[in-house]
Design an enzyme around this catalytic site. Structure first.
Site, short mmCIF file in Angstrom:
data_model
loop_
_atom_site.label_atom_id
_atom_site.label_comp_id
_atom_site.label_asym_id
_atom_site.label_seq_id
_atom_site.Cartn_x
_atom_site.Cartn_y
_atom_site.Cartn_z
N LYS A 120 -16.03 -17.34 -102.67
CA LYS A 120 -17.23 -18.08 -103.03
C LYS A 120 -18.08 -17.24 -103.98
O LYS A 120 -18.56 -16.15 -103.60
CB LYS A 120 -18.02 -18.45 -101.77
CG LYS A 120 -17.38 -19.61 -101.01
CD LYS A 120 -17.25 -20.82 -101.89
CE LYS A 120 -16.55 -21.95 -101.17
NZ LYS A 120 -16.18 -23.03 -102.10
N LYS A 169 -11.86 -35.02 -103.17
CA LYS A 169 -12.46 -35.02 -101.83
C LYS A 169 -12.51 -36.46 -101.34
O LYS A 169 -13.12 -37.32 -102.00
CB LYS A 169 -13.85 -34.38 -101.84
CG LYS A 169 -13.80 -32.84 -101.84
CD LYS A 169 -15.19 -32.28 -101.68
CE LYS A 169 -15.21 -30.78 -101.39
NZ LYS A 169 -14.67 -29.94 -102.45
C1 0XW Z 1 -14.55 -25.22 -99.44
N1 0XW Z 1 -15.07 -26.54 -99.26
C2 0XW Z 1 -14.05 -27.54 -99.00
C3 0XW Z 1 -16.01 -26.48 -98.14
C4 0XW Z 1 -17.29 -27.05 -98.62
O1 0XW Z 1 -17.23 -28.45 -98.34
C5 0XW Z 1 -17.29 -26.84 -100.08
C6 0XW Z 1 -15.87 -27.06 -100.44
C7 0XW Z 1 -15.45 -26.41 -101.70
O2 0XW Z 1 -14.65 -26.98 -102.38
O3 0XW Z 1 -15.96 -25.34 -101.98
MG MG Z 2 -14.26 -26.51 -104.44
#
Ligand code: 0XW
Ligand code: MG
Length: 372
Positions: free
Chosen positions: A164, A264
């Protein structure tokens, strides 16, 4: 078959790790809304949506639950197997609001597959392989903390890490350097900013990490900013939050704006539209990750079935969200093994919701009765 009842339940999902931070915002858990659709055939379908938080997307539990109160009456008495038609019924009653529609659509597909006597993956056209590679997000924190988090995820068997970033690009570069040094060359690395950077930040990060091997994901929020970064980026490039509609996907394809996309399920209102987006992405020569925004076993099962029905050569990886939380909402989900996730083999989603944990419904509508 007729829909005779639509009920929704709330369940808090605390993060096992205590908290999760992305796009410079920390959450301690997610609030799940679980939908149950009962029928006159005695079958019940289940769906789930657990937004990450109001900061992350245009969805939050209160809005989802208020929206369900509007949509549920529209569906009572209808045949749940008509998933395409009911998606249009919901659109006619409610413009947009994909997160509200998601748990209903997943529950309808659960019923559709159960009625056909098939696991959802087979009802969607077949299971390609038996397991999908998993990634695990390394929650945003100080570089030395993220190094320890990455170590835990590697010890748990994950072989794909999503670092992240989205903060100060030079601190992000140190975050990546530490995780990369720990992980070694056999672990796939993704750097996901969740749109937290400006294009200037992203270019500084690219410059500071030239010697490292990773995929860059969603550096900026605005599509045009991502396009500027894409033009200067010599490494594989994924769009996630920008892939929020079929129109957006057509544009990504036309502009050559990414090598891969993340679909998603909740961004597309459930399985019905997410499947269309997935198939368009596959046919456009893009790599595809099918996931959702969160949730426990019910959401993870929809993710696993959709991921397994994605051609293996076009499937990047996915996420075992149920292992992020200290609370389960269903039994019967296969154990994750060797950094990969399988989908249940029973009909429908193939899991057994732990209804006794959900408490009384937060809303319920019955055919011929009153609802609310
Ligand atoms: C890793 N994720 C699936 C969790 C959060 O919903 C954000 C998302 C992402 O793609 O970073
Ligand atoms: Mg992502």
């Amino acid at each position: 078959m007729k829909i005779t009842r639509i009920a929704a339940y709330g369940l808090e999902l605390p993060f096992k790790e205590g908290s999760y931070r992305c796009r410079n915002r920390t959450e301690t858990g997610q609030t799940s809304t679980i939908v149950e659709i009962g029928t006159d055939a005695g079958l019940a379908g289940w769906g789930e949506i657990a937004p990450l938080g109001a900061f992350y997307s245009e969805a939050f539990a209160g809005g989802v639950r208020a929206g369900l109160g509007v949509l549920a009456p529209e569906l009572l008495g209808r045949d749940p197997r008509e998933v395409q038609r009911l998606a249009r019924v919901m659109d006619a009653a409610m413009y947009g609001q994909m997160d509200v529609k998601t748990p209903i659509d997943i529950a309808l597909w659960d019923l559709f597959a159960q009625a056909a006597g098939l696991p959802l993956a087979e009802a969607l056209g077949g299971r390609d392989g038996h397991a999908v590679a998993l990634y695990r997000s390394v929650s945003q924190d100080r570089p030395e903390v993220m190094e320890r988090t990455a170590r835990r995820h590697l010890d748990d068997g994950y072989r794909r890490l999503q670092v992240k970033v989205g903060d100060d690009p030079l601190v992000d570069a140190e975050r990546l350097e530490r995780v990369a040094a720990l992980a070694g060359p056999d672990v796939a690395l993704y750097c996901d900013a969740n749109g937290g950077w400006t294009s200037q930040d992203a270019l500084r990060f690219l410059d500071a990490t030239r010697g490292l091997d990773y995929v860059l994901e969603q550096p900026c929020l605005a599509y045009e900013e991502n396009l500027r970064v894409r033009r200067a980026c010599a490494r594989p490039f994924v769009l996630d939050e920008s892939c929020d509609s079929l129109d957006a996907l057509v544009r990504i394809r036309a502009d050559g704006a990414a090598d891969g996309v993340t679909v998603k399920i909740s961004r597309f209102g459930g399985v019905t539209r997410a499947r269309r987006a997935r198939d368009l992405a596959v046919d456009s020569g893009l790599m595809v990750t099918v996931e959702c925004v969160g949730g426990a076993e019910i959401a993870s099962s929809a993710i696993a079935h959709m991921s397994l029905s994605t051609p293996a050569e076009r499937r990047t990886h996915t996420v075992d969200f149920h292992n992020w939380f200290s609370v389960s909402n269903a039994a019967g989900f296969p154990d994750v093994r060797d950094g990969a996730m399988r989908a249940p083999t029973a009909a429908g989603l193939g899991v057994v919701p732990l209804k006794e944990r959900f408490g009384p419904p937060i809303l319920a509508f019955d055919l011929g009765g009153h609802g609310g």
